[in-house]
Design a protein around this motif. Structure first.
Motif, PDB file in Angstrom:
ATOM      1  N   ARG A  85       0.762  -1.313  -0.248  1.00 52.30           N
ATOM      2  CA  ARG A  85      -0.066  -0.064  -0.075  1.00 52.30           C
ATOM      3  C   ARG A  85       0.883   1.001  -0.078  1.00 52.30           C
ATOM      4  NH1 ARG A  85      -3.974  -0.119   4.158  1.00 52.30           N
ATOM      5  NH2 ARG A  85      -5.292  -1.076   2.595  1.00 52.30           N
ATOM      6  N   ASN A 133       0.654   4.268  -2.642  1.00 57.85           N
ATOM      7  CA  ASN A 133       0.407   5.330  -2.915  1.00 57.85           C
ATOM      8  C   ASN A 133       1.984   6.552  -3.104  1.00 57.85           C
ATOM      9  OD1 ASN A 133      -1.828   5.157  -1.604  1.00 57.85           O
ATOM     10  ND2 ASN A 133      -1.384   4.503   0.617  1.00 57.85           N
ATOM     11  N   THR A 151       1.799   6.766  -6.780  1.00 63.92           N
ATOM     12  CA  THR A 151       0.845   7.564  -7.458  1.00 63.92           C
ATOM     13  C   THR A 151       1.443   9.100  -7.237  1.00 63.92           C
ATOM     14  OG1 THR A 151      -1.224   5.515  -6.780  1.00 63.92           O
ATOM     15  CG2 THR A 151      -2.516   8.399  -6.844  1.00 63.92           C
ATOM     16  N   HIS A 178      -5.839   4.197  -0.694  1.00 64.08           N
ATOM     17  CA  HIS A 178      -6.796   5.156  -1.537  1.00 64.08           C
ATOM     18  C   HIS A 178      -7.762   4.147  -3.294  1.00 64.08           C
ATOM     19  CE1 HIS A 178      -5.653   8.500   0.327  1.00 64.08           C
ATOM     20  NE2 HIS A 178      -3.977   8.000   0.234  1.00 64.08           N
TER      21      HIS A 178
END
Length: 91
Positions: free
Chosen positions: A9, A13, A16, A80
């Motif tokens: 995760r 993130n 991104t 997200h």
């Protein structure tokens, strides 16, 4: 949550955020891992491992990343990703 899930995760993130940031060298591209690693004074190999979800960033590394992208450390720990076909509450 298991450690591997959390690492994945954090990596997703981070990737991104990096891909939302414009490259300093080429304004038509997003920031490369090498540029980000240079800005944060860390090795590109370590940054790659974090993005792949196999590196285990320290809290100090997460703080550096959060400061660089102007987000909270919690941003990296939150999910997200929206499941396909589902809307977020409040949308």
């Amino acid at each position: 949550m298991e450690n591997k899930e959390l690492q994945k995760r954090i990596g997703e993130n981070l990737k991104t955020l990096r891909k939302q940031k414009q490259s300093k060298k080429n304004k038509n591209r997003y920031m490369s891992q090498e540029e980000l690693a240079y800005d944060l004074e860390m090795s590109p190999a370590h940054l790659r491992r974090i993005e792949k979800g196999i590196g285990n960033p320290t809290i100090l590394t997460l703080l550096k990343l959060a400061n660089h992208f102007r987000v909270s450390v919690m941003f990296f720990l939150e999910d997200h990703q929206e499941p396909a076909g589902k809307e977020r509450k409040g949308s």
